[in-house]
Design a protein around this motif. Structure first.
Motif, PDB file in Angstrom:
ATOM      1  N   TYR A   4     -23.956 -13.183  66.709  1.00  0.00           N
ATOM      2  CA  TYR A   4     -23.631 -14.432  66.524  1.00  0.00           C
ATOM      3  C   TYR A   4     -23.558 -15.390  67.564  1.00  0.00           C
ATOM      4  O   TYR A   4     -22.824 -14.745  68.621  1.00  0.00           O
ATOM      5  CB  TYR A   4     -22.233 -14.704  65.494  1.00  0.00           C
ATOM      6  CG  TYR A   4     -21.739 -16.161  65.375  1.00  0.00           C
ATOM      7  CD1 TYR A   4     -22.398 -16.954  64.279  1.00  0.00           C
ATOM      8  CD2 TYR A   4     -20.971 -16.526  66.219  1.00  0.00           C
ATOM      9  CE1 TYR A   4     -21.802 -18.054  64.154  1.00  0.00           C
ATOM     10  CE2 TYR A   4     -20.402 -17.837  65.886  1.00  0.00           C
ATOM     11  CZ  TYR A   4     -20.957 -18.578  64.888  1.00  0.00           C
ATOM     12  OH  TYR A   4     -20.630 -19.933  64.823  1.00  0.00           O
ATOM     13  N   ARG A   5     -24.188 -16.592  67.769  1.00  0.00           N
ATOM     14  CA  ARG A   5     -24.198 -17.501  68.896  1.00  0.00           C
ATOM     15  C   ARG A   5     -23.592 -18.749  68.284  1.00  0.00           C
ATOM     16  O   ARG A   5     -24.560 -19.450  67.543  1.00  0.00           O
ATOM     17  CB  ARG A   5     -25.462 -17.402  69.795  1.00  0.00           C
ATOM     18  CG  ARG A   5     -25.540 -16.101  70.574  1.00  0.00           C
ATOM     19  CD  ARG A   5     -26.977 -15.962  71.183  1.00  0.00           C
ATOM     20  NE  ARG A   5     -28.166 -15.997  70.354  1.00  0.00           N
ATOM     21  CZ  ARG A   5     -28.776 -15.331  69.801  1.00  0.00           C
ATOM     22  NH1 ARG A   5     -28.174 -14.080  69.761  1.00  0.00           N
ATOM     23  NH2 ARG A   5     -29.738 -15.375  68.992  1.00  0.00           N
ATOM     24  N   VAL A   6     -22.650 -19.315  68.863  1.00  0.00           N
ATOM     25  CA  VAL A   6     -22.093 -20.336  68.044  1.00  0.00           C
ATOM     26  C   VAL A   6     -22.894 -21.588  68.518  1.00  0.00           C
ATOM     27  O   VAL A   6     -23.065 -22.321  67.433  1.00  0.00           O
ATOM     28  CB  VAL A   6     -20.596 -20.842  68.405  1.00  0.00           C
ATOM     29  CG1 VAL A   6     -20.550 -21.076  70.055  1.00  0.00           C
ATOM     30  CG2 VAL A   6     -20.048 -21.758  67.853  1.00  0.00           C
ATOM     31  N   ALA A  12     -28.823 -24.562  64.551  1.00  0.00           N
ATOM     32  CA  ALA A  12     -29.883 -23.926  63.365  1.00  0.00           C
ATOM     33  C   ALA A  12     -29.476 -24.881  62.246  1.00  0.00           C
ATOM     34  O   ALA A  12     -30.290 -24.981  61.286  1.00  0.00           O
ATOM     35  CB  ALA A  12     -29.571 -22.654  63.329  1.00  0.00           C
ATOM     36  N   LEU A  13     -28.241 -25.130  61.860  1.00  0.00           N
ATOM     37  CA  LEU A  13     -27.682 -25.693  60.771  1.00  0.00           C
ATOM     38  C   LEU A  13     -27.988 -27.325  60.687  1.00  0.00           C
ATOM     39  O   LEU A  13     -27.768 -27.969  59.874  1.00  0.00           O
ATOM     40  CB  LEU A  13     -26.500 -25.586  60.619  1.00  0.00           C
ATOM     41  CG  LEU A  13     -26.108 -24.093  60.098  1.00  0.00           C
ATOM     42  CD1 LEU A  13     -24.676 -23.877  59.926  1.00  0.00           C
ATOM     43  CD2 LEU A  13     -26.798 -23.788  58.813  1.00  0.00           C
ATOM     44  N   GLY A  57     -28.092 -15.655  64.273  1.00  0.00           N
ATOM     45  CA  GLY A  57     -27.049 -14.706  63.602  1.00  0.00           C
ATOM     46  C   GLY A  57     -26.511 -15.127  62.309  1.00  0.00           C
ATOM     47  O   GLY A  57     -25.512 -14.504  61.996  1.00  0.00           O
ATOM     48  N   LEU A  58     -27.189 -16.119  61.759  1.00  0.00           N
ATOM     49  CA  LEU A  58     -26.610 -16.504  60.381  1.00  0.00           C
ATOM     50  C   LEU A  58     -27.278 -15.742  59.193  1.00  0.00           C
ATOM     51  O   LEU A  58     -26.724 -15.632  58.119  1.00  0.00           O
ATOM     52  CB  LEU A  58     -26.951 -17.971  60.341  1.00  0.00           C
ATOM     53  CG  LEU A  58     -26.039 -18.929  61.369  1.00  0.00           C
ATOM     54  CD1 LEU A  58     -26.284 -20.197  60.966  1.00  0.00           C
ATOM     55  CD2 LEU A  58     -24.617 -18.537  61.242  1.00  0.00           C
ATOM     56  N   ALA A  75     -21.139 -11.421  59.158  1.00  0.00           N
ATOM     57  CA  ALA A  75     -20.369 -11.736  60.459  1.00  0.00           C
ATOM     58  C   ALA A  75     -20.845 -13.117  61.010  1.00  0.00           C
ATOM     59  O   ALA A  75     -19.544 -13.788  61.652  1.00  0.00           O
ATOM     60  CB  ALA A  75     -20.816 -10.768  61.482  1.00  0.00           C
ATOM     61  N   GLY A  76     -21.955 -13.530  60.968  1.00  0.00           N
ATOM     62  CA  GLY A  76     -22.448 -14.753  61.650  1.00  0.00           C
ATOM     63  C   GLY A  76     -21.662 -16.163  60.813  1.00  0.00           C
ATOM     64  O   GLY A  76     -21.172 -16.990  61.487  1.00  0.00           O
TER      65      GLY A  76
END
Length: 107
Positions: A4-6, A12-13, A57-58, A75-76
């Protein structure tokens, strides 16, 4: 990769098609063709969006014969929710502090 990379997740969102893909995957895991049938974009476009979500990571994938099945990466998504909870907690704490200060000034 399930890392996961914040920054990547928020970026991405930022795209409405990727948010729609996340909404579909929140219902259940799906193949690219199933996602494309639900969205106004082509299968190759869905695949490109899924790659970005996966890199962030989503989303994760697994093979089912010749198909790739995509699902939300717990996890993401959990890390993203934790960050939102942190933001919300900070905002409420700041609001409480301001209200308490105003109450003290009025007393």
């Amino acid at each position: 990769m399930d890392t996961y990379r914040v920054d990547d997740a928020w970026e991405a969102l930022g795209d409405r098609t990727r948010r729609a893909i996340v909404e579909c995957l929140a219902e259940r895991p799906r193949a690219v063709g199933e996602l494309a049938a639900q969205l106004p974009v082509s299968r190759p476009a869905v695949s490109q969006h899924l790659k970005i979500l996966k890199d962030a990571g989503l989303v994760s994938e697994h093979a089912d014969g010749t198909r790739r099945i995509y699902r939300l990466n717990p996890a993401g998504m959990g890390a993203l929710r934790d960050q939102l909870d942190t933001f919300w907690t900070r905002a409420l704490t700041a609001y409480k502090s301001v209200v308490e200060q105003l109450d003290e000034e009025r007393s």
